[in-house]
Design a protein around this motif. Sequence first.
Motif, PDB file in Angstrom:
ATOM      1  N   ASP A 241      36.689  43.731  30.364  1.00 32.35           N
ATOM      2  CA  ASP A 241      36.672  44.795  31.655  1.00 32.35           C
ATOM      3  C   ASP A 241      35.714  45.667  31.386  1.00 32.35           C
ATOM      4  O   ASP A 241      34.879  45.738  30.150  1.00 32.35           O
ATOM      5  CB  ASP A 241      37.858  45.640  31.621  1.00 32.35           C
TER       6      ASP A 241
ATOM      7  N   ASP B  54      33.648  46.497  44.263  1.00 34.36           N
ATOM      8  CA  ASP B  54      34.398  45.460  43.963  1.00 34.36           C
ATOM      9  C   ASP B  54      34.146  44.120  44.856  1.00 34.36           C
ATOM     10  O   ASP B  54      34.468  42.924  44.320  1.00 34.36           O
ATOM     11  CB  ASP B  54      36.059  45.521  43.802  1.00 34.36           C
TER      12      ASP B  54
ATOM     13  N   ARG C 176      35.692  43.236  37.214  1.00 35.31           N
ATOM     14  CA  ARG C 176      36.748  44.287  36.866  1.00 35.31           C
ATOM     15  C   ARG C 176      36.362  45.826  36.474  1.00 35.31           C
ATOM     16  O   ARG C 176      36.629  46.173  34.937  1.00 35.31           O
ATOM     17  CB  ARG C 176      37.741  43.819  35.641  1.00 35.31           C
TER      18      ARG C 176
ATOM     19  N   THR D 228      41.669  51.254  38.511  1.00 36.29           N
ATOM     20  CA  THR D 228      41.861  50.037  37.721  1.00 36.29           C
ATOM     21  C   THR D 228      42.640  48.797  38.442  1.00 36.29           C
ATOM     22  O   THR D 228      43.602  49.243  39.198  1.00 36.29           O
ATOM     23  CB  THR D 228      42.564  50.386  36.380  1.00 36.29           C
ATOM     24  N   HIS D 229      42.005  47.808  38.283  1.00 34.20           N
ATOM     25  CA  HIS D 229      42.536  46.636  38.921  1.00 34.20           C
ATOM     26  C   HIS D 229      42.669  46.879  40.449  1.00 34.20           C
ATOM     27  O   HIS D 229      44.029  46.746  41.127  1.00 34.20           O
ATOM     28  CB  HIS D 229      43.893  46.184  38.106  1.00 34.20           C
TER      29      HIS D 229
END
Length: 242
Positions: free
Chosen positions: A41, A68, A76, A98-99
Amino acid sequence: MVVSLPVVEEFGRELAALGWAGGLMVAGSLATGDYLPGVSDLDLVALVDGPVDAARQATLVTLHRRLDEGTGSGLRLGCVYVDTAAVRDVEVRHPTWTHGQLVQRILSGITRAELVHHGYAIFGPAPHDVFPPMTPDDVRAAARAELTGYWAWAARRPWLWWDPVIADLGLTSMARGRHALRNGALLTKTDAVRQADAPAWLIEQLAARRRGEKISSPRLRTALIAWRDARRTVARAQRVAR
């Protein structure tokens, strides 16, 4: 070790252009020199002037989604947005991308240690000029907090370990936690794989996945090994914490 990645540089430029972000710092494997493209990450921490209100949150969601889908696709990239007025408050929750979503999380002691000992700035002040020093005892306390917090919660839920991602993460996190408790120092994920409390065949498979190889492990056996390791390590940390 300062490593330049196009998506991080682009993110830094766009963040600085907002006018209310005073810095962007690198933590995690990119800071420690253990970064593996497509595997690791990207753990970043931004300093912001004032609270991240609804309007700022909307701006950040748009920015992150664009990255993204573009230069950051599959990388990530995550970022914790820390109000400069709350830098020293270890319990306050900060907006965190996050994610693929914006959530509220603390800036963990382990991340603070990574920043102080290995982190660097993309723009703005250096991490060691922002955060207080992290002594070996501070690192031990940070590791103990993670083991007796999230990992204690996970160890009470054996069904979670059926997920191969959780099993791998648990094995490396337990190794990192034990190392930090013993030595008051951080351990990279690559080194943690070598120190995992697991059979040699599983360590070899963990190392292969860490290199980005598409290899799977027996799901039930791996889940049991990882869950039992977590239970032992968490219990040890809880005894020390009393």
